[in-house]
Design an enzyme around this catalytic site. Structure first.
Site, short mmCIF file in Angstrom:
data_model
loop_
_atom_site.label_atom_id
_atom_site.label_comp_id
_atom_site.label_asym_id
_atom_site.label_seq_id
_atom_site.Cartn_x
_atom_site.Cartn_y
_atom_site.Cartn_z
N LYS A 1 50.82 35.08 -67.86
CA LYS A 1 50.95 33.29 -67.53
C LYS A 1 52.12 32.98 -68.26
CE LYS A 1 49.71 29.30 -64.99
NZ LYS A 1 48.29 28.66 -64.75
N ARG B 1 53.06 22.37 -58.15
CA ARG B 1 52.60 20.79 -58.75
C ARG B 1 52.42 20.02 -57.86
NH1 ARG B 1 55.21 22.67 -64.96
NH2 ARG B 1 54.07 24.39 -65.51
N LYS C 1 54.91 22.89 -70.87
CA LYS C 1 52.93 23.52 -71.37
C LYS C 1 53.61 24.78 -71.69
CE LYS C 1 50.69 22.05 -66.90
NZ LYS C 1 49.48 22.93 -66.07
N LYS D 1 52.16 36.12 -63.86
CA LYS D 1 52.28 35.34 -62.88
C LYS D 1 53.50 35.00 -63.78
CE LYS D 1 50.63 30.65 -61.21
NZ LYS D 1 49.26 29.83 -62.04
N SER E 1 54.52 29.75 -56.02
CA SER E 1 55.26 28.88 -54.74
C SER E 1 56.55 29.26 -55.00
CB SER E 1 54.61 27.50 -55.18
OG SER E 1 54.97 27.40 -56.81
C1 PBG Z 1 47.34 25.93 -63.03
C2 PBG Z 1 47.82 26.30 -62.00
C3 PBG Z 1 49.39 26.65 -62.28
C4 PBG Z 1 49.41 27.68 -60.87
C5 PBG Z 1 48.38 28.37 -60.67
N1 PBG Z 1 47.40 27.38 -61.44
C6 PBG Z 1 50.81 26.00 -62.50
C7 PBG Z 1 50.68 25.58 -63.61
O1 PBG Z 1 50.32 26.69 -64.63
O2 PBG Z 1 51.77 24.65 -64.19
C8 PBG Z 1 50.60 27.71 -60.20
C9 PBG Z 1 50.45 28.61 -59.09
C10 PBG Z 1 51.40 28.17 -57.90
O3 PBG Z 1 53.04 27.94 -58.56
O4 PBG Z 1 51.82 29.37 -57.04
N2 PBG Z 1 46.10 26.17 -64.06
#
Ligand code: PBG
Length: 326
Positions: free
Chosen positions: A197, A207, A219, A250, A276
């Site tokens: 990720k 978010r 992060k 991801k 997203s």
């Molecule tokens: C956080 C989480 C995120 C997404 C899924 N779980 C965002 C992040 O890490 O800040 C993002 C999914 C998306 O953008 O569709 N636990």
């Protein structure tokens, strides 16, 4: 005239032949549909940066799942969106038995026992700091966070979840969660690890949807550097060792090489999260009439599968299912 023995165009000369030699095919079985849950009842709010995607109160979310099932979708991943009054430093709402999320999982699974119900394990939807780990003096504490993730995993398993998705990127979390689950007798509950990720700007609309942006810093001390590919193999080695049943990459589109690399190196199913921001950019361009929305959606999903993804978490699941079942 040249004598051309090899003419690849012969295999493209008609729709029938093109279909016969097609190497990759999408199916609704490949999809997991992410859904956003909010408090209340009879609520359905569109997310401004994700046209066509909504936050649902539980009763409407159940109807939405039913509708998706008619289209053949069997995998769902639920994310909760909570008010600030439900957030605290240790994300306690994340494992409260009668909290919004755990109760909803229980209701969803009892109404639709045949679906594959996936969860999110991470602190950020419930954290007043907007981080995936415990924040102390500007640092994210790894092992202290594991204890909280373990409590979330247990509560979710107890509610009937099929696949748990740790999305936090703490070290050792897959092994920790596996141990907690097994000791409590949940040996049949699967773990789909967010293996690679990346610290990506493509999570922006998500978010917004959850109001979960970090209140402090970013992060980058836990999510991966987009420049790194070998490091994904280190994460994957650890996840396999620690007992992950499935692994995820991801985002998907800017990381197709990572999907391919995990697919080539490991034998567990590989998932790609078509996130997203990837959804938002295709929607925005097609709303402007700059791209043909349906065609770029199908081409994009196909590219993710061709790169090696067995499973695709995508906000396009419902729209693509409508096309695939025609
Ligand atoms: C956080 C989480 C995120 C997404 C899924 N779980 C965002 C992040 O890490 O800040 C993002 C999914 C998306 O953008 O569709 N636990």
């Amino acid at each position: 005239m040249h004598n051309r023995i090899r003419r690849p165009r012969r295999n493209r000369k008609s729709a029938a032949i093109r279909a016969m030699v097609e190497e990759t095919r999408l199916s609704v079985n490949d999809f997991i549909f992410p859904l956003f849950l909010i408090e209340g009842s009879d609520k359905k709010e569109e997310i401004p940066s994700m046209p066509g995607i909504y936050r649902y109160s539980l009763n409407v979310l159940l109807d939405e799942i039913q509708e998706c099932m008619y289209l053949g979708i069997k995998g769902f991943c639920v994310f909760p969106s909570l008010g600030d009054n439900k957030k605290d430093k240790y994300a306690t709402e994340g494992y409260r038995k009668d909290g919004l999320y755990i109760q909803a999982l229980r209701k969803i699974k009892s109404k639709f026992p045949e679906i594959a119900l996936m969860t999110d394990i991470a602190m950020d939807p419930y954290s007043s700091d907007g981080h995936d780990g415990v924040l102390e003096n500007g640092e994210i504490l790894n092992d202290e966070t594991l204890e909280i993730l373990g409590k979330m995993a247990l509560a979710q398993a107890e509610a009937g979840a099929d696949i748990l998705g740790p999305s936090d990127m703490m070290d050792g979390r897959v092994g920790y969660i596996r141990k907690v689950l097994d000791e409590a007798g949940y040996t049949q509950v699967s773990i789909m690890s967010y293996t690679a990720k990346y610290a990506s700007a493509f999570y922006g609309p998500f978010r917004d949807a959850l109001d979960s942006a970090p209140k402090f810093g970013d992060k980058k001390t836990y999510q991966m550097n987009p420049a790194n590919a070998n490091e994904a193999l280190i994460e994957a080695d650890l996840d396999i060792e620690e007992g992950a049943d499935m692994m995820m990459v991801k985002p998907a589109l800017a990381y197709l090489d990572i999907i391919k690399s995990l697919k080539d190196h490991y034998n567990v199913p590989i998932t790609a999260y078509n996130v997203s921001g990837e959804y938002a950019m295709l929607k925005a361009a097609s709303e402007k009439g700059w791209l043909d929305g349906e065609k770029v959606m199908m081409e994009t999903l196909l590219s993710i599968k061709r790169a090696g993804a067995d499973i695709i978490l995508t906000y396009f699941a419902k729209e693509a299912a409508r096309i695939l079942i025609k």
